[in-house]
Write an enzyme that holds these catalytic residues in place. Structure first.
Site, PDB file in Angstrom:
ATOM      1  N   ASP A 170       0.883  -1.170   0.000  1.00 47.52           N
ATOM      2  CA  ASP A 170       0.000   0.000   0.000  1.00 47.52           C
ATOM      3  C   ASP A 170       0.918   1.216   0.000  1.00 47.52           C
ATOM      4  OD1 ASP A 170      -1.611   2.162   0.591  1.00 47.52           O
ATOM      5  OD2 ASP A 170      -2.268   1.424   2.552  1.00 47.52           O
ATOM      6  N   LYS A 232       2.411  11.374  -3.785  1.00 49.39           N
ATOM      7  CA  LYS A 232       1.469  10.514  -4.495  1.00 49.39           C
ATOM      8  C   LYS A 232       0.398  11.328  -5.225  1.00 49.39           C
ATOM      9  CE  LYS A 232      -1.736   6.790  -3.362  1.00 49.39           C
ATOM     10  NZ  LYS A 232      -2.288   6.064  -2.202  1.00 49.39           N
ATOM     11  N   GLU A 333      -7.154   0.543  -4.381  1.00 47.27           N
ATOM     12  CA  GLU A 333      -7.161   0.454  -2.919  1.00 47.27           C
ATOM     13  C   GLU A 333      -8.479  -0.085  -2.338  1.00 47.27           C
ATOM     14  OE1 GLU A 333      -5.948   4.409  -1.877  1.00 47.27           O
ATOM     15  OE2 GLU A 333      -3.932   4.048  -2.616  1.00 47.27           O
ATOM     16  N   ASP A 355     -12.728   5.197   3.020  1.00 44.35           N
ATOM     17  CA  ASP A 355     -11.279   5.315   3.256  1.00 44.35           C
ATOM     18  C   ASP A 355     -10.911   6.774   3.486  1.00 44.35           C
ATOM     19  OD1 ASP A 355      -8.529   5.320   3.239  1.00 44.35           O
ATOM     20  OD2 ASP A 355      -8.301   4.201   1.376  1.00 44.35           O
TER      21      ASP A 355
HETATM   22  P1  ADP Z   1      -2.817   7.611   3.753  1.00 42.49           P
HETATM   23  O1  ADP Z   1      -3.829   6.664   3.229  1.00 42.49           O
HETATM   24  O2  ADP Z   1      -2.985   9.023   3.281  1.00 42.49           O
HETATM   25  O3  ADP Z   1      -1.411   7.140   3.600  1.00 42.49           O
HETATM   26  P2  ADP Z   1      -3.360   6.898   6.563  1.00 42.49           P
HETATM   27  O4  ADP Z   1      -4.456   5.961   6.310  1.00 42.49           O
HETATM   28  O5  ADP Z   1      -2.083   6.387   7.096  1.00 42.49           O
HETATM   29  O6  ADP Z   1      -3.065   7.820   5.312  1.00 42.49           O
HETATM   30  O7  ADP Z   1      -3.941   8.025   7.566  1.00 42.49           O
HETATM   31  C1  ADP Z   1      -3.149   9.008   8.122  1.00 42.49           C
HETATM   32  C2  ADP Z   1      -4.034   9.973   8.890  1.00 42.49           C
HETATM   33  O8  ADP Z   1      -4.750   9.263   9.902  1.00 42.49           O
HETATM   34  C3  ADP Z   1      -3.261  11.070   9.592  1.00 42.49           C
HETATM   35  O9  ADP Z   1      -3.918  12.307   9.372  1.00 42.49           O
HETATM   36  C4  ADP Z   1      -3.363  10.689  11.059  1.00 42.49           C
HETATM   37  O10 ADP Z   1      -3.355  11.826  11.918  1.00 42.49           O
HETATM   38  C5  ADP Z   1      -4.698   9.998  11.112  1.00 42.49           C
HETATM   39  N1  ADP Z   1      -4.828   9.061  12.232  1.00 42.49           N
HETATM   40  C6  ADP Z   1      -4.032   8.015  12.527  1.00 42.49           C
HETATM   41  N2  ADP Z   1      -4.461   7.381  13.636  1.00 42.49           N
HETATM   42  C7  ADP Z   1      -5.581   8.039  14.049  1.00 42.49           C
HETATM   43  C8  ADP Z   1      -6.490   7.887  15.146  1.00 42.49           C
HETATM   44  N3  ADP Z   1      -6.337   6.906  16.050  1.00 42.49           N
HETATM   45  N4  ADP Z   1      -7.520   8.765  15.245  1.00 42.49           N
HETATM   46  C9  ADP Z   1      -7.684   9.750  14.340  1.00 42.49           C
HETATM   47  N5  ADP Z   1      -6.861   9.946  13.303  1.00 42.49           N
HETATM   48  C10 ADP Z   1      -5.816   9.116  13.144  1.00 42.49           C
HETATM   49 MG    MG Z   2      -4.446   4.928   2.455  1.00 42.97          MG
END
Ligand code: ADP
Ligand code: MG
Length: 706
Positions: A170, A232, A333, A355
């Protein structure tokens, strides 16, 4: 990891921790509470019993050594009982032997930090919410070098035997994750430091070293121009694309125009293609996987957003190649998330994949029938994600700070980044707790030269009030995505919440209200996409294959004079698809025809992504209107577009070329297009007036992060 793994008390466990600090000063300040002359306190999900020997290896995010040595578990503290204030389990570790530099560091912390424990015993647990060392890995991953050997650095290339397995990756906007599957079961491959995801961030530090992942993310405050994040969003897009122009406003590093009009980045004095940037992240992820498996990984299935077009998918393949990976397949995804949920379960369900990541929101409805996964409808907002929640919270605490202090925090990027980081940390904490403290010590000095800190307590309720409109917006996109295919919320069998920000309880609540059902707990929000990709990689090698059916995530259309766009293949068309578009000459004797092709759902070409121009030459010279051509658009299963053209009079098939080299200025002149970038996509038309303010005011000023 197995849930019920018993540890033999006398076997040394390995405590490898990376802390989110860039410097030892920061480390001393942040973790003083957890250190004493005699030992340290570590939060651990499953503490080892007293008497267990421990090897300690604590590093800064940059990889710099902080504390290294040996110790023994002195005592453990259990989790809080129901009704007691929340406390997570942990253990006090008494030092038995410290490396000389580590001993010096401990002395320094104890001498300079009033909060450090002064005794010869490990300090007790800090209050919940205060920084603590968090146990990550207690055992070396399978196949890794035995404990005691130098941890972080991998051996030279080629020391591992090549793997026959393909992994699932991913490649996220904010974080990336890698997984492997065997016999229908997938698992995430964590780094040696215990991270199951790494930030998709690439940087060059002051010494010209390339940093990827956590170390790159950690030095972003001090080195914003040479730190590339959120790339990205730029992959495979023309420099003039509305999305790229929006990113140029928001990101700190230089986004430049490549040789073919594509977006590229310039940092550390060099220009890089976006495939190269993604390749750095993929190489890191590949290395993580190789270490965890003890084999050299060379093949992968990589996921991309459903709306990624042909160029973007090609760029991801290229990135894989540069990183030494054969990309066996590219998968969307949401499909991967649905696969992680449904694989091997013989389901017959309509599933909504919600998502919400760091910077983007995607909603897809997937029909799961056994191992057939059919995407029915898809939509989203490419500029709505976790960072917008952070911005709202930053605004809030800064107003509170100003009310109290009578002045604004200094206009210094480092200070603002510390506020942002503290706000994000609090936001994450508020998903599990009702209250959190946003504390930034030594933020600045006041007029009298006194140190001023920022200290604001926020409740979950406050956070929910601040961000309700953002969550409402995601619900609205879901409703539109469902409505586009006449699906009612009540027709859904399941909602899968993925992406870090979907952990917010308010998201959960709103989705329950929308569908009348509890969202599924069956998938891990950070890992589902990688796990699904891994399952696909594994099944591709076997006979009991999976069938994936996709729809077109963004419409394909052609540019008309005046800057309008005519849809040829509308959004949500089932793939593969074929459609033809007719056009005729407009001048006498005209022997060439051109057709600009766009991707997007707006009626204005300027709001869509330019894919290229179809050029037809050598047409017979006839009076205008008498040469008519049918241009056929074919969109393959993997979202790859091909175009051919037929002269309707002669029946002759022309080889149409989709040229992307036209400069945007030339194109704009041809179509007399106004310049009005708008990044919305899918069900999300450009935000109507009164739509939630996506970027907080202060966040917008200083917070340039995806
Ligand atoms: P991407 O798909 O963009 O790579 P992610 O799925 O890793 O991103 O999500 C990252 C985001 O999720 C960040 O903004 C982070 O602050 C938020 N995040 C991670 N854990 C939590 C949580 N427990 N509660 C709320 N927001 C969260
Ligand atoms: Mg993601």
């Amino acid at each position: 990891m197995g849930e019920e793994k018993r540890r033999e008390p006398r076997v040394e466990v390995k405590l490898a921790i990376r802390v989110a600090c860039g410097t030892l000063d920061e480390f001393a300040e942040r973790y003083a509470l957890n250190l004493s002359r005699g030992g340290l306190f570590v939060r651990a999900r499953d503490p080892s019993p007293a008497g267990t020997p421990v090897s300690i290896d604590i590093q800064l995010a940059t990889g710099q050594q902080a504390i290294r040595g040996r110790g023994v578990v002195a005592w453990t503290s259990g989790p809080s009982a129901p009704g007691e204030p929340l406390r997570r389990p942990g253990m006090g570790i008494r030092f038995t032997d410290l490396a000389p530099d580590s001993a010096k560091l401990v002395d320094l912390v104890v001498a300079t930090q009033p909060r450090a424990g002064q005794g010869s015993e490990p300090p007790g647990p800090p209050e919940e919410g205060a920084p603590a060392f968090e146990e990550t890995v207690l055992e070396p991953p399978a196949g890794a070098a035995p404990a005691g050997e130098s941890p972080a650095q991998p051996g030279p290339r080629g020391t591992l035997r090549p793997s026959t397995r393909a992994v699932g990756i991913d490649l996220g906007t904010t974080n990336s994750c890698v997984a492997v599957a065997e016999g229908g079961k997938a698992r995430v491959l964590a780094s040696r430091q215990g991270w199951s995801t790494i930030p998709s961030v690439v940087a060059y530090d002051a010494h010209g070293r390339l940093l990827v992942g956590h170390p790159a993310r950690a030095q972003m405050v001090v080195n914003p121009r040479d730190t590339v994040y959120g790339s990205k969003r730029l992959v495979g897009r023309p420099f003039q694309s509305p999305t790229v122009q929006a990113c140029r406003d928001r990101f700190h590093y230089d986004i430049v125009e490549g040789a073919e009009g594509e977006a590229a980045v310039r940092f550390a004095g060099r220009a890089f293609s976006l495939a190269q940037i993604s390749a750095f992240v993929l190489a890191e992820v590949r290395q993580m996987a190789s270490q965890a498996l003890g084999e050299e990984v060379t093949r992968a299935v990589v996921t991309v957003p459903a709306y990624y077009n042909d160029h973007q998918r090609q760029a991801v393949r290229e990135a894989g190649r540069l990183a030494g990976l054969t990309v066996e397949r590219i998968v969307n995804e949401p499909t991967a998330a649905a696969l992680a949920y449904g694989f091997g379960r013989g389901l017959s369900e309509k599933v909504l994949v919600y998502d919400l990541g760091g910077g983007t929101f995607d909603a897809s409805v997937v029909d799961v029938q056994g191992e057939i996964y059919e995407v029915l409808s898809t939509g989203g907002d490419t500029f709505l994600g976790g960072v917008d929640f952070d911005n709202q919270l930053v605004d809030h605490v800064v107003y509170r700070f100003m009310e109290e202090q009578g002045f604004a925090p200094p206009a210094d990027r480092g200070a603002w980044q510390r506020i942002r980081d503290a706000a994000e940390e609090a936001k994450v904490a508020l998903s599990a707790r009702e209250k959190a403290l946003i504390h930034v010590p030594y933020l600045c000095r006041d007029a009298q030269g006194e140190d001023v800190e920022l200290r604001v307590e926020v409740t979950r309720e406050e956070l929910e009030q601040l961000t309700a409109r953002l969550v409402d917006r995601t619900v609205e996109v879901c409703t539109q995505t469902l409505a586009a295919k006449g699906i009612g919320p009540g027709d859904l069998d399941q909602v899968l919440l993925v992406g870090g920000q979907s952990r917010m309880p308010l998201v959960w609540k709103r989705m329950r209200e929308l569908t009348g059902k509890e969202p599924s707990r069956a998938v891990h929000p950070d890992e589902a996409v990688a796990l699904g990709a891994a399952l696909l990689a594994d099944t591709a090698a076997r006979i009991d294959s999976v069938v994936l059916i996709d729809v077109l995530a963004m419409g394909i259309g052609v540019g008309l004079p005046g800057g309008r766009m005519a849809q040829v293949l509308p959004r949500n068309t089932r793939l593969p698809a074929r459609k033809s578009y007719e056009l005729a000459t407009v001048r006498d004797g005209q022997t060439e025809l051109e057709l600009a092709v766009f991707q997007g759902d707006s009626a204005q070409a300027s709001e869509c992504e330019y894919l290229g121009t179809v050029k037809l030459g050598d047409l017979p010279a006839r009076p205008r209107g008498q040469v008519r051509v049918a241009v056929e658009f074919t969109m393959g299963q993997e979202g790859i577009l091909s175009v051919s053209a037929r002269d309707l009079a002669s029946g002759k098939v022309e080889q149409a070329r989709l040229a992307t080299r036209d400069t945007p200025e030339v194109l704009r002149a041809k179509l007399q297009m106004p310049q009005a970038p708008s990044p919305a996509r899918g069900a999300a038309a450009p935000p109507p007036q009164g739509a939630p303010q996506r970027r907080g005011f202060f966040g917008r000023l200083f917070g340039k992060r995806p």
